[in-house]
Scaffold this motif. Structure first.
Motif, PDB file in Angstrom:
ATOM      1  N   ARG A 223      34.394  40.579  38.855  1.00 15.71           N
ATOM      2  CA  ARG A 223      35.690  39.821  39.339  1.00 15.71           C
ATOM      3  C   ARG A 223      35.704  39.441  40.698  1.00 15.71           C
ATOM      4  N   PHE A 224      35.809  38.200  40.902  1.00 10.06           N
ATOM      5  CA  PHE A 224      35.673  38.067  42.388  1.00 10.06           C
ATOM      6  C   PHE A 224      36.301  36.562  42.401  1.00 10.06           C
ATOM      7  N   GLU A 225      36.543  36.132  43.461  1.00  8.91           N
ATOM      8  CA  GLU A 225      36.962  34.752  44.031  1.00  8.91           C
ATOM      9  C   GLU A 225      36.530  34.184  45.156  1.00  8.91           C
ATOM     10  N   HIS A 226      35.924  32.932  44.946  1.00  7.01           N
ATOM     11  CA  HIS A 226      35.320  31.965  45.648  1.00  7.01           C
ATOM     12  C   HIS A 226      36.199  30.831  45.978  1.00  7.01           C
ATOM     13  N   ARG A 227      36.592  30.783  47.276  1.00  7.23           N
ATOM     14  CA  ARG A 227      37.535  29.863  47.726  1.00  7.23           C
ATOM     15  C   ARG A 227      37.045  29.018  49.061  1.00  7.23           C
TER      16      ARG A 227
ATOM     17  N   VAL B  24      39.542  27.067  44.171  1.00  2.68           N
ATOM     18  CA  VAL B  24      39.290  28.438  44.179  1.00  2.68           C
ATOM     19  C   VAL B  24      38.568  28.539  42.824  1.00  2.68           C
ATOM     20  N   ARG B  25      37.565  29.231  42.702  1.00  2.00           N
ATOM     21  CA  ARG B  25      36.877  29.557  41.452  1.00  2.00           C
ATOM     22  C   ARG B  25      36.741  31.250  41.274  1.00  2.00           C
ATOM     23  N   ARG B  26      36.514  31.711  39.887  1.00  4.35           N
ATOM     24  CA  ARG B  26      36.747  33.001  39.769  1.00  4.35           C
ATOM     25  C   ARG B  26      35.710  33.192  38.411  1.00  4.35           C
ATOM     26  N   SER B  27      34.710  32.286  38.393  1.00  3.23           N
ATOM     27  CA  SER B  27      33.769  32.633  37.331  1.00  3.23           C
ATOM     28  C   SER B  27      32.479  32.113  38.198  1.00  3.23           C
TER      29      SER B  27
ATOM     30  N   THR C 122      31.624  28.646  39.789  1.00  2.00           N
ATOM     31  CA  THR C 122      31.025  28.603  41.112  1.00  2.00           C
ATOM     32  C   THR C 122      29.733  27.985  41.226  1.00  2.00           C
TER      33      THR C 122
ATOM     34  N   THR D 217      33.479  40.626  46.168  1.00  8.41           N
ATOM     35  CA  THR D 217      34.798  40.342  45.496  1.00  8.41           C
ATOM     36  C   THR D 217      35.555  39.263  45.994  1.00  8.41           C
ATOM     37  N   ALA D 218      35.284  38.566  47.274  1.00 11.15           N
ATOM     38  CA  ALA D 218      35.946  37.674  47.676  1.00 11.15           C
ATOM     39  C   ALA D 218      35.124  36.816  48.851  1.00 11.15           C
TER      40      ALA D 218
END
Length: 150
Positions: free
Chosen positions: A32-36, A46-49, A53, A117-118
């Motif tokens: 589980r992560f956030e790429h912003r 924002v991407r979370r998969s 990403t 995670t971020a």
């Protein structure tokens, strides 16, 4: 010692991205992560998969195939259970139109037990927008595409 290891890994990740290889970065993400990426542009949002990403990095390389980063500073705080890394950088690219541009920014990375995670990417959004506008004017439609989100 831990902070030195993290700095070395961050340098290696920036080097990989500068060589056109985002896979080492993608392997660092936790389940589980956030790429912003800041800004209202084709690279913002924002991407979370991993799929989204990975698509973002592919777009980055299509728009700026020779993107390269020079790290100016890396700061690490915290222990392995919660680590915050800031990396300030200068980026250069010649886009798909061969016009060299430079931009500055900072990455803020949150790690838990060695996994990201971020990731918050904070470019100079005015500079990024100018580059994307220039590419769009040269006929690169993807430079004005909707952000890749999930």
């Amino acid at each position: 010692m831990y902070h030195a290891i993290v700095k070395r890994r961050v340098r290696a990740l920036f080097a990989a991205v500068s060589q056109g290889d985002a896979e080492p970065v993608l392997r660092q993400f936790a389940p589980r992560f956030e790429h912003r990426c800041l800004g209202d542009s084709a690279l913002g949002g924002v991407r979370r998969s991993l799929a989204a990403t990975r698509a973002w990095y592919r777009r980055l390389y299509r728009l700026m195939p020779d993107i390269g980063f020079t790290l100016e500073d890396i700061a690490v705080a915290g222990g392995p259970w919660h680590t915050i890394v800031t990396a300030t950088w200068e980026e250069r690219n010649s886009g798909t139109d061969g016009v060299e541009t430079r931009n500055r920014g900072i990455h803020v990375l949150t790690l838990r037990w060695g996994r990201a995670t971020a990731l918050l990417i904070c470019p100079d959004t005015a500079g990024l927008t100018a580059t994307l506008d220039r590419l769009a004017a040269a006929g690169v439609a993807e430079a004005k595409a909707a952000p890749i989100l999930d």
